[in-house]
Write a protein that holds these residues in place. Structure first.
Motif, PDB file in Angstrom:
ATOM      1  N   GLU A   3      49.287 -22.014   4.679  1.00  0.00           N
ATOM      2  CA  GLU A   3      49.562 -23.446   4.577  1.00  0.00           C
ATOM      3  C   GLU A   3      51.227 -23.948   5.780  1.00  0.00           C
ATOM      4  OE1 GLU A   3      51.980 -25.644   0.883  1.00  0.00           O
ATOM      5  OE2 GLU A   3      50.122 -23.999   0.277  1.00  0.00           O
ATOM      6  N   VAL A   4      51.618 -23.304   5.782  1.00  0.00           N
ATOM      7  CA  VAL A   4      52.942 -23.553   6.230  1.00  0.00           C
ATOM      8  C   VAL A   4      53.067 -23.465   7.553  1.00  0.00           C
ATOM      9  CG1 VAL A   4      55.635 -22.795   7.297  1.00  0.00           C
ATOM     10  CG2 VAL A   4      54.510 -22.590   4.779  1.00  0.00           C
ATOM     11  N   ASP A   5      51.959 -22.357   8.227  1.00  0.00           N
ATOM     12  CA  ASP A   5      52.119 -21.832   9.668  1.00  0.00           C
ATOM     13  C   ASP A   5      51.438 -22.330  10.326  1.00  0.00           C
ATOM     14  OD1 ASP A   5      54.712 -21.582  11.771  1.00  0.00           O
ATOM     15  OD2 ASP A   5      54.065 -19.645  11.668  1.00  0.00           O
ATOM     16  N   SER A  13      58.720 -20.544   4.552  1.00  0.00           N
ATOM     17  CA  SER A  13      59.488 -21.619   4.201  1.00  0.00           C
ATOM     18  C   SER A  13      60.522 -22.856   6.034  1.00  0.00           C
ATOM     19  CB  SER A  13      60.007 -22.226   3.457  1.00  0.00           C
ATOM     20  OG  SER A  13      61.043 -21.577   2.898  1.00  0.00           O
ATOM     21  N   VAL A  14      61.475 -20.865   5.869  1.00  0.00           N
ATOM     22  CA  VAL A  14      61.830 -21.892   7.182  1.00  0.00           C
ATOM     23  C   VAL A  14      61.906 -20.816   8.011  1.00  0.00           C
ATOM     24  CG1 VAL A  14      64.429 -21.364   7.478  1.00  0.00           C
ATOM     25  CG2 VAL A  14      63.902 -21.372   5.204  1.00  0.00           C
ATOM     26  N   TYR A  15      61.159 -19.590   8.052  1.00  0.00           N
ATOM     27  CA  TYR A  15      61.532 -18.944   9.456  1.00  0.00           C
ATOM     28  C   TYR A  15      59.896 -18.477  10.110  1.00  0.00           C
ATOM     29  CZ  TYR A  15      66.148 -17.760   8.537  1.00  0.00           C
ATOM     30  OH  TYR A  15      67.233 -17.338   8.412  1.00  0.00           O
ATOM     31  N   GLY A  16      58.690 -19.327   8.990  1.00  0.00           N
ATOM     32  CA  GLY A  16      57.366 -19.008   9.508  1.00  0.00           C
ATOM     33  C   GLY A  16      56.659 -17.958   9.433  1.00  0.00           C
ATOM     34  N   VAL A  34      49.927 -11.034  -4.944  1.00  0.00           N
ATOM     35  CA  VAL A  34      50.818 -11.188  -3.949  1.00  0.00           C
ATOM     36  C   VAL A  34      50.568 -11.274  -2.833  1.00  0.00           C
ATOM     37  CG1 VAL A  34      53.139  -9.889  -2.862  1.00  0.00           C
ATOM     38  CG2 VAL A  34      52.124 -10.333  -5.597  1.00  0.00           C
ATOM     39  N   TYR A  35      49.839 -10.423  -1.746  1.00  0.00           N
ATOM     40  CA  TYR A  35      49.941 -10.446  -0.487  1.00  0.00           C
ATOM     41  C   TYR A  35      48.537 -11.408   0.200  1.00  0.00           C
ATOM     42  CZ  TYR A  35      52.037  -5.819   0.055  1.00  0.00           C
ATOM     43  OH  TYR A  35      52.892  -4.523   0.112  1.00  0.00           O
ATOM     44  N   ILE A  36      47.790 -11.466  -0.975  1.00  0.00           N
ATOM     45  CA  ILE A  36      47.231 -12.602  -0.393  1.00  0.00           C
ATOM     46  C   ILE A  36      47.578 -14.687  -0.982  1.00  0.00           C
ATOM     47  CG2 ILE A  36      44.613 -14.181  -1.111  1.00  0.00           C
ATOM     48  CD1 ILE A  36      43.882 -11.522  -1.873  1.00  0.00           C
ATOM     49  N   SER A  37      48.974 -13.956  -1.953  1.00  0.00           N
ATOM     50  CA  SER A  37      49.420 -15.735  -2.437  1.00  0.00           C
ATOM     51  C   SER A  37      50.149 -15.904  -0.731  1.00  0.00           C
ATOM     52  CB  SER A  37      50.113 -15.256  -2.644  1.00  0.00           C
ATOM     53  OG  SER A  37      48.802 -15.329  -4.302  1.00  0.00           O
ATOM     54  N   ILE A  38      51.122 -14.937  -0.410  1.00  0.00           N
ATOM     55  CA  ILE A  38      51.500 -14.495   0.750  1.00  0.00           C
ATOM     56  C   ILE A  38      50.732 -15.198   2.076  1.00  0.00           C
ATOM     57  CG2 ILE A  38      52.937 -13.338   2.793  1.00  0.00           C
ATOM     58  CD1 ILE A  38      53.785 -11.619   0.065  1.00  0.00           C
ATOM     59  N   ARG A  39      49.935 -14.590   2.128  1.00  0.00           N
ATOM     60  CA  ARG A  39      48.625 -14.938   3.699  1.00  0.00           C
ATOM     61  C   ARG A  39      47.614 -16.098   3.481  1.00  0.00           C
ATOM     62  NH1 ARG A  39      45.588 -10.994   3.001  1.00  0.00           N
ATOM     63  NH2 ARG A  39      46.253  -9.799   4.256  1.00  0.00           N
ATOM     64  N   ASN A  40      47.817 -16.465   2.444  1.00  0.00           N
ATOM     65  CA  ASN A  40      47.554 -18.248   2.281  1.00  0.00           C
ATOM     66  C   ASN A  40      49.004 -19.430   2.458  1.00  0.00           C
ATOM     67  OD1 ASN A  40      45.334 -17.389   1.706  1.00  0.00           O
ATOM     68  ND2 ASN A  40      45.688 -17.677  -0.489  1.00  0.00           N
ATOM     69  N   TYR A  41      50.272 -18.807   1.973  1.00  0.00           N
ATOM     70  CA  TYR A  41      51.305 -19.220   1.899  1.00  0.00           C
ATOM     71  C   TYR A  41      51.373 -19.328   3.823  1.00  0.00           C
ATOM     72  CZ  TYR A  41      55.425 -21.727   0.861  1.00  0.00           C
ATOM     73  OH  TYR A  41      56.034 -22.702   1.195  1.00  0.00           O
ATOM     74  N   TYR A  67      48.488 -13.256  12.707  1.00  0.00           N
ATOM     75  CA  TYR A  67      49.274 -11.843  13.340  1.00  0.00           C
ATOM     76  C   TYR A  67      49.824 -11.213  12.468  1.00  0.00           C
ATOM     77  CZ  TYR A  67      48.725 -15.623  17.240  1.00  0.00           C
ATOM     78  OH  TYR A  67      48.383 -16.534  18.467  1.00  0.00           O
ATOM     79  N   TRP A  68      50.031 -11.687  11.518  1.00  0.00           N
ATOM     80  CA  TRP A  68      50.900 -11.340  10.044  1.00  0.00           C
ATOM     81  C   TRP A  68      49.669  -9.880   9.778  1.00  0.00           C
ATOM     82  CZ3 TRP A  68      50.073 -11.224   4.589  1.00  0.00           C
ATOM     83  CH2 TRP A  68      51.030 -10.612   3.592  1.00  0.00           C
ATOM     84  N   GLU A  69      48.890 -10.536   9.474  1.00  0.00           N
ATOM     85  CA  GLU A  69      47.538  -9.401   8.907  1.00  0.00           C
ATOM     86  C   GLU A  69      47.308  -8.058  10.280  1.00  0.00           C
ATOM     87  OE1 GLU A  69      44.544  -7.111   7.810  1.00  0.00           O
ATOM     88  OE2 GLU A  69      45.529  -8.307   6.774  1.00  0.00           O
ATOM     89  N   ALA A  70      47.892  -8.382  11.339  1.00  0.00           N
ATOM     90  CA  ALA A  70      47.374  -7.587  12.479  1.00  0.00           C
ATOM     91  C   ALA A  70      48.444  -6.512  12.151  1.00  0.00           C
ATOM     92  CB  ALA A  70      46.969  -8.768  14.369  1.00  0.00           C
ATOM     93  N   MET A  71      49.493  -7.552  12.437  1.00  0.00           N
ATOM     94  CA  MET A  71      50.634  -6.898  12.113  1.00  0.00           C
ATOM     95  C   MET A  71      50.528  -5.581  10.984  1.00  0.00           C
ATOM     96  SD  MET A  71      53.832  -5.602  13.409  1.00  0.00           S
ATOM     97  CE  MET A  71      53.650  -4.184  13.250  1.00  0.00           C
ATOM     98  N   GLY A  72      50.495  -5.856   9.803  1.00  0.00           N
ATOM     99  CA  GLY A  72      49.733  -4.843   9.017  1.00  0.00           C
ATOM    100  C   GLY A  72      48.474  -4.269   8.813  1.00  0.00           C
TER     101      GLY A  72
END
Length: 426
Positions: free
Chosen positions: A254-256, A393-396, A244-251, A263-268
């Motif tokens: 793709e989107v942003d 897909s809406v908020y990045g 799930v987490y790798i899929s979210i990060r890859n998405y 940045y998301w990883e750094a927050m984590g």
């Protein structure tokens, strides 16, 4: 009447104090490692190291058969019964040794495939998986030894292992990142747990006779069957979580873009730092107590102790983190990471609910509620994945932390209702 000052006289406070020292060392080490990654690799490299860490979570669980919580429970229960204890240790260690051989073989044979999946189609890092295959026995050994020490209630030894192992690992990782960049970061992530093995071996050799853990005559297949119920719970999380987490990060990439994923990883990473106190304290102190609690009243008292002593302090800590978010980002990373400050509010909200639910989630392991755990865990990962895709897909990248907050809230409500019904006296 409960007096706040009384907490300073309790075993919980003494364990918490030493545990805090361990957390300070880990946070200081994490600060150094994060700073090195930010300076020498950047946000995109942060995302790749995050994928590798998620993959290692799966390797941890599968190589140990997900038995760590089971080891803690049965070691705690049979600590005074030498015969039963030998059966537990031999059954666990022989089973895990066989599994490590299989997992190492698969890592070697499928290194190119795993490299492509983890590193966004790049097979040039297959050597990372091959290196992991070689050091896996040491890596797994450290996890097993620490779980046994936890079961013995050897809180101080476990904490000192964490302090020494993490300090040495961070220094090694920092040097490797400085000299080799991204490749050095991969080397550090894979090799650091080997240092923990050396320290854990030193302490465990004082508690047990190591030759006893590999005696076939002590192997108990009936005990293994009981332990495998813990395996099923841990392996569900180990399989679903990283996917799930790798899929979210890859998405997000793709989107942003890759930087937003960084940045998301750094927050984590920041969340990992402040979650360390609660998660380690739960494993060290509360899980063994929940495991031996025989009545609903005893379980209620353990829950109450957690909510009155840990959760309020954690809430204050989260507020401080939010107030200092700009300073924290500059300190841990660099000014290039300042856009991630937009992620703090949702992340901290989700982590508050997550901490509230953690003690309830540990009850699944303590009382071996396998079916309930799998249903709840599967549902929550499905919620996280689906809403992350929708919100991203809406908020990045901010959508990912919004989904995290929603999932944390649902987790707490769901577990509260479940245990309210199951333990009507609670």
């Amino acid at each position: 009447m409960y007096k706040p000052a009384n907490i300073f006289k309790t075993q919980l406070f003494r364990v918490s104090s030493l545990n805090t020292l361990s957390i300070v060392v880990r946070i200081a080490g994490g600060l150094l490692a994060s700073k090195m990654i930010a300076l020498f690799i950047g946000p995109s490299g942060m995302a790749l190291t995050g994928n590798l860490r998620n993959f290692l979570t799966s390797v941890d669980a599968f190589s140990t058969l997900g038995l760590q919580n089971g080891i803690i429970k049965y070691t705690a229960e049979h600590e005074k019964d030498d015969c039963k204890l030998k059966q537990v240790l031999a059954t666990v260690c022989l089973s895990i040794f066989a599994t490590v051989v299989v997992v190492s073989f698969l890592l070697l044979m499928l290194s190119s495939y795993f490299s492509s999946w983890i590193f966004n189609g790049n097979q040039n890092y297959s050597w990372v998986l091959q290196l992991l295959a070689v050091v896996l026995p040491f890596y797994t050994g450290s996890l097993v030894f620490v779980a046994i020490l936890n079961g013995f209630g050897s809180y101080k030894q476990v904490i000192w292992i964490n302090i020494f192992g993490n300090a040495a690992g961070v220094v090694m990782s920092a040097i490797l990142i400085w000299q080799m960049g991204l490749s050095g970061a991969f080397w550090g992530i894979v090799l650091s747990p080997v240092l923990v093995f050396l320290f854990s071996l030193f302490y465990i050799s004082k508690q047990i006779v190591l030759s006893n853990i590999f005696k076939m005559k002590c192997f108990d297949k009936h005990l293994l069957k009981k332990l495998l119920s813990y395996s099923l719970m841990s392996l569900v999380t180990a399989l679903l979580g990283p996917v799930v987490y790798i899929s979210i990060r890859n998405y997000i990439v793709e989107v942003d873009g890759a930087e937003q994923a960084g940045y998301w990883e750094a927050m984590g990473r920041i969340a990992t730092f402040y979650m360390l106190f609660v998660s380690t304290l739960l494993t060290l102190y509360f899980l063994p107590k929940l495991s031996v609690a025989k009545t609903n009243k005893e379980t209620k008292n353990i829950f109450f102790s957690y909510f009155k002593s840990i959760v309020p302090l954690y809430a204050v800590g989260l507020l401080v983190v939010y107030i200092l978010r700009f300073f924290i980002v500059k300190l841990l990373f660099s000014a290039d990471f300042l856009p991630m400050t937009d992620l703090f509010a949702w992340q901290l909200l989700g982590d508050f609910f997550k901490v509230c639910a953690l003690i309830l989630g540990f009850e699944f392991f303590a009382k071996k509620m396998t079916s309930a755990f799998i249903l709840v865990e599967g549902f929550l990962f499905l919620v996280l994945y689906c809403f992350s895709k929708i919100f991203i897909s809406v908020y990045g990248s901010e959508g990912a932390v919004m989904a995290h907050a929603l999932t944390g809230f649902l987790n707490f409500i769901l577990l509260s209702v479940y245990f309210k019904i199951k333990y009507k006296t609670l």
